[in-house]
Motif scaffolding. Structure first.
Motif, mmCIF file in Angstrom:
data_model
loop_
_atom_site.group_PDB
_atom_site.id
_atom_site.type_symbol
_atom_site.label_atom_id
_atom_site.label_comp_id
_atom_site.label_asym_id
_atom_site.label_seq_id
_atom_site.Cartn_x
_atom_site.Cartn_y
_atom_site.Cartn_z
ATOM 1 N N VAL A 154 1.215 -7.033 3.171
ATOM 2 C CA VAL A 154 1.799 -7.407 4.468
ATOM 3 C C VAL A 154 0.765 -8.110 5.331
ATOM 4 O O VAL A 154 1.069 -9.092 6.013
ATOM 5 N N THR A 155 -0.474 -7.614 5.285
ATOM 6 C CA THR A 155 -1.522 -8.281 6.064
ATOM 7 C C THR A 155 -1.652 -9.731 5.634
ATOM 8 O O THR A 155 -1.660 -10.645 6.467
ATOM 9 N N ILE A 156 -1.738 -9.945 4.313
ATOM 10 C CA ILE A 156 -1.983 -11.311 3.840
ATOM 11 C C ILE A 156 -0.772 -12.202 4.116
ATOM 12 O O ILE A 156 -0.903 -13.362 4.495
ATOM 13 N N TYR A 199 -14.834 3.459 2.821
ATOM 14 C CA TYR A 199 -14.517 3.232 1.405
ATOM 15 C C TYR A 199 -15.786 2.869 0.626
ATOM 16 O O TYR A 199 -16.037 3.388 -0.460
ATOM 17 N N ILE A 244 -8.730 -14.237 7.016
ATOM 18 C CA ILE A 244 -7.500 -14.949 7.336
ATOM 19 C C ILE A 244 -7.292 -15.048 8.840
ATOM 20 O O ILE A 244 -6.254 -15.510 9.298
ATOM 21 N N VAL A 251 -10.584 -9.087 4.214
ATOM 22 C CA VAL A 251 -9.304 -9.805 4.272
ATOM 23 C C VAL A 251 -8.917 -10.151 5.711
ATOM 24 O O VAL A 251 -8.633 -11.322 5.997
ATOM 25 N N ASP A 274 -6.654 -7.180 12.556
ATOM 26 C CA ASP A 274 -6.841 -5.948 11.797
ATOM 27 C C ASP A 274 -5.864 -5.994 10.639
ATOM 28 O O ASP A 274 -5.184 -7.006 10.426
ATOM 29 N N MET A 275 -5.782 -4.885 9.878
ATOM 30 C CA MET A 275 -4.753 -4.801 8.860
ATOM 31 C C MET A 275 -3.383 -4.734 9.534
ATOM 32 O O MET A 275 -3.273 -4.369 10.705
ATOM 33 N N ALA A 276 -2.332 -5.047 8.764
ATOM 34 C CA ALA A 276 -0.999 -5.074 9.360
ATOM 35 C C ALA A 276 -0.605 -3.679 9.846
ATOM 36 O O ALA A 276 -0.049 -3.521 10.932
ATOM 37 N N PHE A 277 -0.889 -2.658 9.039
ATOM 38 C CA PHE A 277 -0.551 -1.290 9.436
ATOM 39 C C PHE A 277 -1.854 -0.535 9.662
ATOM 40 O O PHE A 277 -2.297 0.239 8.813
ATOM 41 N N ALA A 299 -4.036 6.295 4.229
ATOM 42 C CA ALA A 299 -4.250 5.771 2.871
ATOM 43 C C ALA A 299 -5.655 6.091 2.403
ATOM 44 O O ALA A 299 -5.909 6.188 1.213
ATOM 45 N N ILE A 336 0.557 -2.055 -0.086
ATOM 46 C CA ILE A 336 1.572 -2.625 0.799
ATOM 47 C C ILE A 336 0.908 -3.168 2.052
ATOM 48 O O ILE A 336 1.213 -4.270 2.527
ATOM 49 N N ASN A 337 -0.066 -2.389 2.542
ATOM 50 C CA ASN A 337 -0.786 -2.822 3.733
ATOM 51 C C ASN A 337 -1.467 -4.171 3.493
ATOM 52 O O ASN A 337 -1.403 -5.081 4.328
ATOM 53 N N ILE A 338 -2.097 -4.307 2.325
ATOM 54 C CA ILE A 338 -2.807 -5.558 2.044
ATOM 55 C C ILE A 338 -1.820 -6.711 1.885
ATOM 56 O O ILE A 338 -2.031 -7.807 2.420
ATOM 57 N N MET A 358 -1.596 3.276 9.403
ATOM 58 C CA MET A 358 -1.331 3.754 8.047
ATOM 59 C C MET A 358 -2.571 3.616 7.182
ATOM 60 O O MET A 358 -2.725 4.314 6.179
ATOM 61 N N ASN A 359 -3.460 2.726 7.576
ATOM 62 C CA ASN A 359 -4.690 2.526 6.827
ATOM 63 C C ASN A 359 -5.503 3.813 6.744
ATOM 64 O O ASN A 359 -6.162 4.071 5.749
ATOM 65 N N GLY A 375 -1.880 1.563 0.432
ATOM 66 C CA GLY A 375 -2.907 0.567 0.709
ATOM 67 C C GLY A 375 -2.510 -0.815 0.236
ATOM 68 O O GLY A 375 -2.771 -1.810 0.920
#
Lengths: 151, 364
Positions: B8-10, A47, A114, A110, A118-121, A128, B4-6, A124-125, B2
């Motif tokens: 849910v991650t947070i 990115y 925290i 992020v 990794d990212m939650a999905f 995206a 939604i991903n952020i 899917m990242n 993207g």
């Protein structure tokens, strides 16, 4: 010194822990690492590089605008092309440079901020990211397209 | 997707002890941003789809000749467009809220009020869109509503600026490049914010609508706001990403070139706008020639400064040339990202870390 937390699985032997963190088998190499990326840091890097490239492209358009406005009168382009330049400069800077750059910051920082792995999905990242880069590259070619339709 | 991903991650992936009200401000900024994105991106998609079918498939949503309404397009577009500008500034606020405390060597002043300010800006962003449309002829009641709502935005934004200044107050400050860009951000963004308040006054806005005053305003908040914050964030975190430090002199040159040329390029545009130069024309009367020539020269210098940044800062970082970065390159930096080595390993925090009480350090 390094404060990466050791895995707290009770039966993880020390050399297993080291092996996990070396993570040879987790880290793909070559083009697969980038095209099939699911790692938040790699996607964040893509990115950021993409947005910096678009920042430079949008910057070239800004330079063309300012070159035309350096003196009154029409010097280097016709007014229609000038208007397309202004529009494309705005679109590229907003959707190609600023927004993806902040998404790159978010992908990188992020999860690390925290304490997440990794990212939650994570998968899917990737979808995206990839279509967005293609979309912006296509829309960067829009001025020529716009001229052909609005004669 | 993207966003939604952020979100849910947070909301779901925080390490134990990382309570929402202990979360780093950058994450807060992005959490609100992600909600804004979800709220307005479908609206933009609707607007551009309607434009597309108008142009190519014979519909007439926006064509008055066939019963459509161009003002409808403006409403739909700006319902997206205004939250969009906060989408581009809230993460920047987040970055500044990290850099300023790190180089003032103090905790962020008024953390709670910062969180509420971000949330308030997010909510207000949905009820101010028609301040872009004062010139379209709307009822006085509508003008007054959007004018006052817009002025309200200055309140939480002012809270943030005052909190940053209060964070610096009596701090032991040093001015490495990230801090220079952060202080530069506060200074120049405040100018952009003030011209924003001026523009929010409906009668003034009708006067300077579509002039270079507006160009000056939004370049002050976007270039000097978002872009300078990103430069601050880059210089602050790139050692963590790449494992090498930038050369301090290169960063300082980049900053001073950028901020001086930026102001020389864009500040005269206020005068051009007040004198009545309209935007989006390739030509202009002789009376505007001097300021335009000045702006063009400064804009070229600004462009050269960014090429300088690419060649002397980004390129060496990509090639991993430079002094190795320590794990915590900034003395006052706090947060979990400084608890992992530089460069950050491919995988970090594979198991949830144990955090200290303020959720800024890994213990055990």
């Amino acid at each position: 010194m390094s404060s990466i937390p050791a895995p707290r699985t009770p039966h993880a032997a020390p050399h297993d822990a080291a092996h996990i963190h070396e993570a040879d088998h987790h880290m793909p190499h070559g083009w697969r690492r980038w095209l099939f990326a699911t790692n938040h840091k790699d996607i964040g890097t893509m990115y950021l590089l993409f947005s910096f490239t678009m920042f430079m492209v949008g910057g070239v358009l800004a330079m063309l605008i300012r070159a035309e406005l350096f003196q009154p009168g029409l010097q280097i382009m016709n007014p229609h092309f000038y208007n397309q330049l202004v529009t494309m400069h705005g679109l590229i800077m907003v959707f190609g440079a600023i927004m993806p750059a902040f998404v790159g910051f978010a992908n990188w920082m992020v999860p690390m901020m925290i304490g997440a792995s990794d990212m939650a999905f994570a998968r899917m990242n990737n979808p995206a990211w990839t279509p967005r880069s293609l979309r912006c590259t296509c829309s960067a070619s829009a001025p020529s397209w716009a001229r052909s339709t609005s004669s | 997707m993207g966003s939604i991903n952020i979100i849910v991650t947070i909301l779901n992936m925080r390490a134990p002890g990382m309570k929402l009200m202990k979360m780093p401000m950058f994450c807060w900024g992005w959490l609100i941003t992600a909600y804004l994105l979800i709220g307005v991106m479908p609206v933009l998609a609707g607007a551009i789809t309607m434009t597309l079918t108008d142009r190519h498939f014979g519909t007439s949503f926006f064509n008055p000749a066939e019963g459509g309404d161009p003002v409808l397009y403006q409403h739909i577009f700006w319902f997206f467009g205004h939250p969009e500008v906060y989408i581009m500034i809230l993460p920047a606020f987040g970055i500044i809220s990290h850099v300023v405390p790190a180089f003032a060597r103090k905790r962020l002043f008024g953390y709670t009020s910062m969180v509420y300010a971000v949330a308030a800006i997010g909510i207000l962003s949905f009820i101010v869109w028609a301040h872009h449309m004062f010139a379209t002829g709307m009822p006085v009641t509508g003008q007054l509503f959007f004018m006052y709502a817009t002025m309200l935005v200055a309140v939480p934004t002012g809270v943030k600026v005052f909190n940053w200044v209060a964070t610096m107050w009596r701090g032991s400050m040093t001015f490495e490049t990230p801090m220079l860009f952060a202080v530069g951000f506060i200074f120049v963004f405040s100018i952009g914010g003030l011209s924003g308040v001026i523009l929010s006054v409906a009668p003034i806005d009708i006067q300077v609508h579509d002039t270079y005053y507006v160009i000056a305003h939004f370049h002050y908040v976007l270039v000097a706001g978002s872009l300078f914050a990103m430069f601050a964030g880059y210089y602050y975190w790139a050692p963590k990403w790449t494992g090498v430090m930038y050369r301090e002199m290169h960063g300082q040159i980049h900053f001073w070139l950028s901020i001086i040329s930026f102001n020389v390029a864009f500040f005269p545009m206020h005068f051009l706008g007040l004198a009545g130069m309209p935007r989006r024309y390739a030509d202009y009367p002789m009376q505007f020639a001097d300021f335009n020539a000045l702006a063009s020269v400064a804009a070229f210098v600004f462009g050269i400064a960014q090429v300088y940044f690419a060649i002397f800062v980004v390129l060496p970082a990509l090639r991993h040339k430079g002094e190795p970065a320590p794990q915590r390159p900034w003395e006052g930096a706090e947060g979990l990202e400084w608890e992992v080595p530089s460069p950050a390993p491919f995988h970090t925090f594979e198991t949830p870390p144990k955090l200290n009480a303020s959720a800024t350090r890994v213990v055990g």
